[in-house]
Design an enzyme around this catalytic site. Structure first.
Site, short mmCIF file in Angstrom:
data_model
loop_
_atom_site.label_atom_id
_atom_site.label_comp_id
_atom_site.label_asym_id
_atom_site.label_seq_id
_atom_site.Cartn_x
_atom_site.Cartn_y
_atom_site.Cartn_z
N THR A 196 5.46 4.63 12.06
CA THR A 196 4.22 5.00 12.38
C THR A 196 3.34 7.17 12.27
O THR A 196 4.77 6.80 13.13
CB THR A 196 3.31 4.16 13.15
OG1 THR A 196 3.18 2.42 13.25
CG2 THR A 196 1.33 4.88 13.51
N VAL A 225 -2.10 -7.46 13.27
CA VAL A 225 -3.01 -5.70 13.14
C VAL A 225 -1.69 -5.17 14.90
O VAL A 225 -2.38 -6.43 16.41
CB VAL A 225 -4.06 -5.97 13.42
CG1 VAL A 225 -4.95 -4.92 14.00
CG2 VAL A 225 -5.24 -6.69 12.86
N ASP A 227 -0.65 -1.58 16.91
CA ASP A 227 -1.90 -1.34 18.06
C ASP A 227 -2.45 -0.14 17.33
O ASP A 227 -2.74 0.86 18.01
CB ASP A 227 -0.56 -0.80 19.02
CG ASP A 227 0.83 0.45 18.19
OD1 ASP A 227 1.53 -0.55 17.31
OD2 ASP A 227 1.38 1.59 18.59
N GLY A 248 6.36 2.00 16.87
CA GLY A 248 7.08 1.08 17.47
C GLY A 248 6.52 0.17 17.30
O GLY A 248 5.77 -0.42 17.16
N1 ASP Z 1 3.37 0.41 15.99
C1 ASP Z 1 3.32 0.25 14.37
C2 ASP Z 1 2.46 -1.50 14.61
O1 ASP Z 1 2.86 -2.80 15.41
C3 ASP Z 1 4.53 -0.04 13.78
C4 ASP Z 1 5.40 0.85 14.53
O2 ASP Z 1 5.40 2.38 14.45
O3 ASP Z 1 6.88 1.67 14.03
O4 ASP Z 1 2.18 -1.96 13.65
#
Ligand code: ASP
Length: 340
Positions: A196, A225, A227, A248
């Protein structure tokens, strides 16, 4: 084009970081003498390119919110090598590219879209929700409908590359939700790694804004959905204290209201890095076995322009551009394998 993972490694350590490849530095004027403000920081190596765009607004004395929107639109639009944000995002398990994003300004205003399809710039739609509606969050078809009403282009977002990856995944997938795509071959740097862009900026007036945008977890359940569009989880800004953002496995960040926690810890006096570290430790403490298998990283900035990050796993990096240094890419410290 650039390889997101071939980042420039420099040692982590706040103030003494060396500036890298900085032709623009000579032209840069510190708009607030004796501080590093203005400043913009972003998650991951594609943050360098987002920061560059954001900087154009900040160096003119522009508003942090405008810088955030302009910066976040870069990976949403132009980065055809990233498979995790905007136009080139990875689809869900049913083949839909569904995007999550939010934005927050210095007044505590915020806007968000979740599971939105067919619009390439969720960060701009999130800002429209904030500024043009009485609401904070629009989801799914309602978000797309609103975006179109506001003049955004409706288009197919599944790129041939993302479609190919999805079809490959379908061959072996058990068609069940994947909690952690950073496992094994999907670890950071892996084929289906999900990232992200979370951005935080302080403008020359000292005002803070932040934004976050992603296609979320690769091959997630349709309707899932993360975070990233959740205020308090993927992003939080308090103009008196600072801001935080995350990347993450979003479920763990939501469960711990991660970004809000980081800002509140900074309010109590912790440095940005220590606040991020404590938030990571809370996740690990609650689920030590799960935590070994997942990645969560936090990035934070305080009102003075001091910044820091911490992640569960190594491999997390963040980009910094401020009045003193530009094009920095810093490896975030982590709990595994070395840190504590
Ligand atoms: N945080 C994002 C989600 O869980 C994905 C990511 O940052 O890797 O959708």
């Amino acid at each position: 084009m650039y390889n997101r993972r071939k980042f420039i490694k420099i040692s982590a350590a706040g103030a003494s970081l060396a500036a890298l490849s900085n032709s623009a530095l000579a032209k840069t004027v510190s708009l607030k003498p004796d501080t590093n403000l203005p400043i913009v920081i972003s998650t991951w190596d594609f943050g360098i390119y987002a920061n560059k765009e954001a900087w154009k607004t900040l160096e003119k004395g522009g508003r942090a919110l405008d810088a955030i929107e302009a910066g976040a639109r870069v990976p949403e639009e132009l980065d055809i090598t990233n498979g995790t944000v905007g136009r080139t995002g990875t689809p869900d398990r049913d083949g839909h590219v569904t995007l999550d994003s939010c934005i927050m300004d210095e007044f505590g205003n915020c806007g968000s879209v979740a599971a939105m399809e067919n619009i390439a710039h969720p960060i701009s739609v999130a800002r429209m929700v904030m500024e043009r509606t009485p609401h904070v969050m629009l989801v799914g078809e309602g978000a797309t409908q609103f975006a179109v009403e506001q003049g955004m282009k409706k288009e197919k977002l599944l790129t041939p590359k993302a479609e190919k990856a999805w079809k490959e995944w379908l061959k072996t997938a058990k068609y069940s939700p994947v909690m952690n795509v950073e496992n094994g071959s999907n670890r950071p740097g892996g084929k289906y790694n999900h990232d992200t862009i979370g951005m935080l900026a302080i403008d020359a007036k000292g005002n803070i804004s932040g934004g976050c945008t992603t296609s979320g977890m690769a091959f997630k359940m349709h309707g899932r959905v993360g975070d990233s569009p959740i205020i308090g989880a993927g992003l939080y800004v308090d103009n008196e204290v600072g801001g935080a953002t995350s990347t993450g496995v979003g479920e763990e960040v939501i469960r711990n209201v991660g970004s809000f926690l980081v800002v509140e810890l900074m309010r109590q006096g912790m440095s940005p890095e220590d606040a991020c570290k404590e938030a990571v430790h809370r996740i690990i403490k609650k689920k030590p076995e799960t935590a070994k298998q997942i990645q969560v990283g936090f990035l934070a900035i305080n009102k003075k322009g001091e910044y820091g990050a911490y992640a569960i796993q190594s491999g997390f990096s963040f980009a910094v551009c401020d009045a003193k240094q530009q094009d920095l890419l810093i490896p975030g410290k982590s709990y595994y394998p070395a840190g504590k």
